[in-house]
Design an enzyme around this catalytic site. Structure first.
Site, short mmCIF file in Angstrom:
data_model
loop_
_atom_site.label_atom_id
_atom_site.label_comp_id
_atom_site.label_asym_id
_atom_site.label_seq_id
_atom_site.Cartn_x
_atom_site.Cartn_y
_atom_site.Cartn_z
N CYS A 20 0.79 -1.23 0.00
CA CYS A 20 0.00 0.00 0.00
C CYS A 20 0.82 1.28 0.00
O CYS A 20 0.75 2.07 -0.93
CB CYS A 20 -0.94 -0.01 1.20
N ILE A 21 1.59 1.51 1.05
CA ILE A 21 2.19 2.82 1.25
C ILE A 21 3.18 3.21 0.15
O ILE A 21 3.21 4.36 -0.28
CB ILE A 21 2.84 2.92 2.65
#
Length: 454
Positions: A285-286
């Site tokens: 995600c990040i």
């Protein structure tokens, strides 16, 4: 099973009946994509009493689930076995079974291309696989992280090719996954779910489903708002991690320990939230989500300077770790990078999990080997590096033994992932030089002249 009345285009079964079936846990739920998001979700929904059918194109995963064998560290085989024996969980690669489901939840990867643009290949291919089997009355939910507009502009046209219409014949929703692998405090069921629907009935159905599965649902006004929520959550983290990574560089030049500063700052009970520096960002995600927004923003002639700067800072961290390692080797041992034997400790993207997606350790290994170093790794959880999109050449490498004989043979040891299972006292005692990117040594009360923070 809902069916459409061909004369007037309305569902033969009212939406209220489908809602009641969801609330009564009498519905069958399909989960497409049985990875780090899909498998925990499938187990959670099955544990709530629903019948769950998992779908995956990887038949090895299908066979393992049906044999009650887990391939994800934080999902126990006993948990799968319990759901299997109760008759509430099965897996298949046959999409022809999709009509059995009342709701279809899509949990497939959404990576970036080499040009850092959204790669929706898995979403598109999965939607195209659903379309021929879509039947009236079904709810389709996308959980994969993506840019605002994907569910409406990419998925819906594909699903409507056969003549069924969203909001009339089937129902389309978006609910971003919020998994945090290895976090015992927040299991899938304990994390609130944001839900956006393509129309009020889709929102009603999706809310009814997740109300029975998680602690709380948070309905929002549209598909796009729900898609934006996930990006906002992870961009918030990306920007703040970039900030502390930059502060680390600044304070290091001033001979100030950024870790000490953060620990003291977080004593303030308001107006501050601690974030920690590291060797780079990892996970699905990040490192990826901010680029989904920056790409979409260009369509509206908006420049996301702040978000892109954070991405640049975080992306530069592996190179900084490599530079610090080479500098320390030269200053402490008079060694150059070429021919140096270096051990990377931890290749999972975060502590206490076996997930290596987007791990900064792989970039560090690649950069060191380009400098001519001989690089090995040790990870108590990841015994063998799996095949990854970006670092295919590393697949199959195996973790070295954690012993005095093994560690003392390396010129430098880089702590990339601070698993709790690592004995840091022994690591420091057995190593000639330790580059600590996670403050693991100091956090465990270990101080030594040959330990360098990076």
């Amino acid at each position: 099973m809902a069916a459409r009345d061909g004369d007037d285009g309305r569902l033969a079964e009212p939406v209220s009946s489908i809602v009641e079936r969801l609330r009564g846990h009498r519905a069958t739920i399909a989960i497409i994509g049985l990875g780090y998001v899909g498998l925990p979700l499938a187990c959670t929904i099955a544990r709530k009493g629903f019948s769950v059918v998992g779908f995956d194109i990887d038949e090895t995963k299908v066979d393992q689930i049906n044999a009650a064998v887990s391939y994800i560290g934080h999902v126990g085989s006993d948990e799968i076995a319990e759901m299997r024996s109760a008759g509430r969980l099965s897996a298949t690669a046959d999409y022809a079974r999709l009509p059995e489901a009342d709701a279809i939840i899509v949990c497939v990867p959404t990576p970036l291309t080499r040009h850092r643009e959204p790669d929706l290949t898995y979403v598109v291919e999965t939607t195209e696989a659903i379309a021929p089997h879509l039947r009236p009355g079904q709810l389709v939910v996308l959980e994969s992280t993506t840019y605002p507009g994907t569910t409406r502009d990419v998925m819906r046209p594909i699903l409507e090719r056969g003549g069924l219409r969203s909001g009339r014949d089937f129902f389309l929703a978006y609910s971003p996954e919020r998994e945090d692998p290895g976090n015992a405090q927040f299991s899938t069921a304990a994390i609130p779910k944001v839900v956006g629907g393509d129309g009020p009935e889709a929102l009603q159905l999706a809310t009814a489903l997740y109300d029975e599965v998680v602690s709380r649902t948070v309905p929002v006004s549209s598909l796009e708002a729900a898609e934006a929520v996930k990006l906002t959550e992870n961009i918030f983290r990306s920007v703040n991690i970039a900030l502390v990574n930059e502060l680390k560089v600044v304070f290091e030049a001033m001979d100030i320990d950024v870790w000490e500063v953060i620990e003291a700052a977080k004593s303030k009970p308001f107006g501050y939230m601690p974030f920690y520096p590291g060797p780079g960002l990892g996970g699905h995600c990040i490192p990826i989500d901010p680029f989904y927004l920056t790409w979409k923003a260009r369509e509206f002639d908006v420049v996301t300077r702040f978000v892109e700067l954070a991405g640049e800072i975080n992306t530069a961290m592996p190179q900084r770790v490599v530079d610090r390692t080479i500098e320390a080797l030269n200053q402490r041992q008079g060694k150059a990078s070429r021919g140096a034997r270096i051990l990377v400790v931890g290749v999972a993207y975060k502590k206490n999990v076996d997930d290596t997606r987007e791990s900064p350790a792989f970039k560090i290994i690649e950069l060191l080997e380009k400098r001519g170093s001989d690089v090995s790794y040790y990870d108590p959880i990841v015994s063998e590096i799996p095949l990854t999109r970006e670092h295919r050449e590393l697949a199959g490498r195996q973790s070295v033994e954690f012993s005095e004989g093994s560690l003392s043979a390396f010129d430098a040891v880089i702590i990339c992932t601070d698993h709790d299972a690592i004995d840091y006292r022994q690591l420091v005692a057995w190593s000639r030089l330790v580059i600590d990117t996670r403050n693991a040594c100091a956090r465990n009360g270990i101080a030594a002249e040959h330990v360098i923070k990076a």
